[in-house]
Design a protein around this motif. Sequence first.
Motif, PDB file in Angstrom:
ATOM      1  N   SER A 170       0.946  -0.074   5.944  1.00  0.00           N
ATOM      2  CA  SER A 170       0.756   0.426   4.586  1.00  0.00           C
ATOM      3  C   SER A 170       2.055   0.273   3.800  1.00  0.00           C
ATOM      4  O   SER A 170       3.151   0.494   4.335  1.00  0.00           O
ATOM      5  CB  SER A 170       0.346   1.912   4.630  1.00  0.00           C
ATOM      6  N   HIS A 171       1.919  -0.087   2.531  1.00  0.00           N
ATOM      7  CA  HIS A 171       3.102  -0.213   1.680  1.00  0.00           C
ATOM      8  C   HIS A 171       3.570   1.147   1.151  1.00  0.00           C
ATOM      9  O   HIS A 171       4.637   1.226   0.550  1.00  0.00           O
ATOM     10  CB  HIS A 171       2.790  -1.128   0.495  1.00  0.00           C
ATOM     11  N   HIS A 172       2.781   2.188   1.369  1.00  0.00           N
ATOM     12  CA  HIS A 172       3.075   3.506   0.807  1.00  0.00           C
ATOM     13  C   HIS A 172       4.076   4.241   1.703  1.00  0.00           C
ATOM     14  O   HIS A 172       3.762   4.631   2.827  1.00  0.00           O
ATOM     15  CB  HIS A 172       1.780   4.315   0.677  1.00  0.00           C
ATOM     16  N   LEU A 173       5.272   4.455   1.193  1.00  0.00           N
ATOM     17  CA  LEU A 173       6.360   4.988   2.014  1.00  0.00           C
ATOM     18  C   LEU A 173       6.147   6.442   2.428  1.00  0.00           C
ATOM     19  O   LEU A 173       6.628   6.861   3.485  1.00  0.00           O
ATOM     20  CB  LEU A 173       7.693   4.853   1.263  1.00  0.00           C
ATOM     21  N   MET A 174       5.434   7.223   1.634  1.00  0.00           N
ATOM     22  CA  MET A 174       5.149   8.605   2.019  1.00  0.00           C
ATOM     23  C   MET A 174       4.111   8.648   3.126  1.00  0.00           C
ATOM     24  O   MET A 174       4.209   9.463   4.048  1.00  0.00           O
ATOM     25  CB  MET A 174       4.679   9.412   0.801  1.00  0.00           C
ATOM     26  N   LEU A 175       3.122   7.774   3.058  1.00  0.00           N
ATOM     27  CA  LEU A 175       2.102   7.714   4.103  1.00  0.00           C
ATOM     28  C   LEU A 175       2.723   7.236   5.413  1.00  0.00           C
ATOM     29  O   LEU A 175       2.386   7.727   6.494  1.00  0.00           O
ATOM     30  CB  LEU A 175       0.961   6.785   3.674  1.00  0.00           C
ATOM     31  N   ARG A 176       3.645   6.291   5.323  1.00  0.00           N
ATOM     32  CA  ARG A 176       4.314   5.771   6.516  1.00  0.00           C
ATOM     33  C   ARG A 176       5.334   6.748   7.092  1.00  0.00           C
ATOM     34  O   ARG A 176       5.776   6.592   8.218  1.00  0.00           O
ATOM     35  CB  ARG A 176       5.019   4.458   6.175  1.00  0.00           C
ATOM     36  N   GLY A 177       5.722   7.744   6.317  1.00  0.00           N
ATOM     37  CA  GLY A 177       6.680   8.726   6.803  1.00  0.00           C
ATOM     38  C   GLY A 177       8.119   8.398   6.484  1.00  0.00           C
ATOM     39  O   GLY A 177       9.034   9.163   6.843  1.00  0.00           O
ATOM     40  N   GLU A 178       8.379   7.292   5.787  1.00  0.00           N
ATOM     41  CA  GLU A 178       9.744   6.931   5.434  1.00  0.00           C
ATOM     42  C   GLU A 178      10.296   7.844   4.342  1.00  0.00           C
ATOM     43  O   GLU A 178      11.520   8.032   4.236  1.00  0.00           O
ATOM     44  CB  GLU A 178       9.810   5.469   5.000  1.00  0.00           C
TER      45      GLU A 178
END
Length: 391
Positions: free
Chosen positions: A210-218
């Motif tokens: 996923s490109h979404h950094l909040m979803l990825r946990g970054e």
Amino acid sequence: MKQLKLILIFVVLVSSLLPFQVYAETGQQIDVPDIKSGAAVLVDTHTGSILYEKNSKTKMYPASLTKMATAIYAIETGNLEDLVTVSANAYNTGGTRVYLEEGEKVTLKNLIQGLLINSGNDAGTAIAEHLNGSVDDFADSINAYLKEKVGVEQTHFTNPHGLFDEEHYTTAYDLALITKYAMKNPVFREIFGTKELKWDGESWDTTLHSHHLMLRGEIPFESVTGGKTGFVNESRHTLSTSAEQGELSLIAIVLQADRKEIAYEDTVELFDYGFENFEVAEVTKEQPFIDEKNASYRLDKPLAYTKKKNEEIELVLNDQGVLQILGEDGRLLSMKQLKMDIPNEAMSTRAEITPAEQNETNPIPAILMVVFLSIGIVYLQKTIKNMKKST
């Protein structure tokens, strides 16, 4: 005596307002988010209540947030197991891709996964052509679908992926409606919340992230349940994110952020604001509402809405029986068409009862007349008797 009359008049006036306005405890001051993006909106996924908005109904370019609409449209109108043959047009679609090959056969569900997780523009074109034959016909069909199913008001899409077109636009609020609608579908919700997926393509074997950094946990935010990113030069950075804490389930839409960092900072600030300051409440099914014509209305089931903690709430019933729940600053938290208890026809019939019929149906005025007449006769008899004594 004059003061007593004024008090009585005041009591009557206050009582007459009770059917239309109901207030909770006094609200408290809350620090409103300082949103730097061009537009933003925060809504409750379940109740639809708007918790924050900035230029939420201003037309803007959504970039790849378009793909959320394409995904739910494909899920609801297509067969996920269909094998889609990739056309030359899909293969040649520019921008972010999942590197489909011309002639490659991919299931519709896999294309939707590539569309949402890796933001594949080529997957979007393949989906559009499979469902409607061409991108133009797809655009006509999805625009009608979004108006009918979702209720968007200022959205017009010309393609399935969000590559720039002057006539391809929407608003933050419409995107929130699209996300809210799509989140009801378990297939969409699963893909929207997927962090990574093994991709076995004809020319590209990889793991999609996923490109979404909040979803990825970054960018840490434990409550995030799904998200989609977007960017083209004309739209700048766009972001759609869902999150849950307890009873609250929120959607944040951010548009026209000059930098990626700003889009995420605004999203985090919106969620912090929502989860720290709001709660779910409801109007009970049993509560009656009376309009100006004395028509009685009730809810057919409890009406949930989201309000600020300790916020003053106003319930307003219009002459069509539509109940609006307004926050202390006039925000529309929720609205609902109520069911009438007493039809207008019955009320009109009651209003046309003649005085004679009223006396027949209500014996009290007749009894009072008899009492007053009796008192008058007694008084007259005493007066005549006194006159005779004096003579």
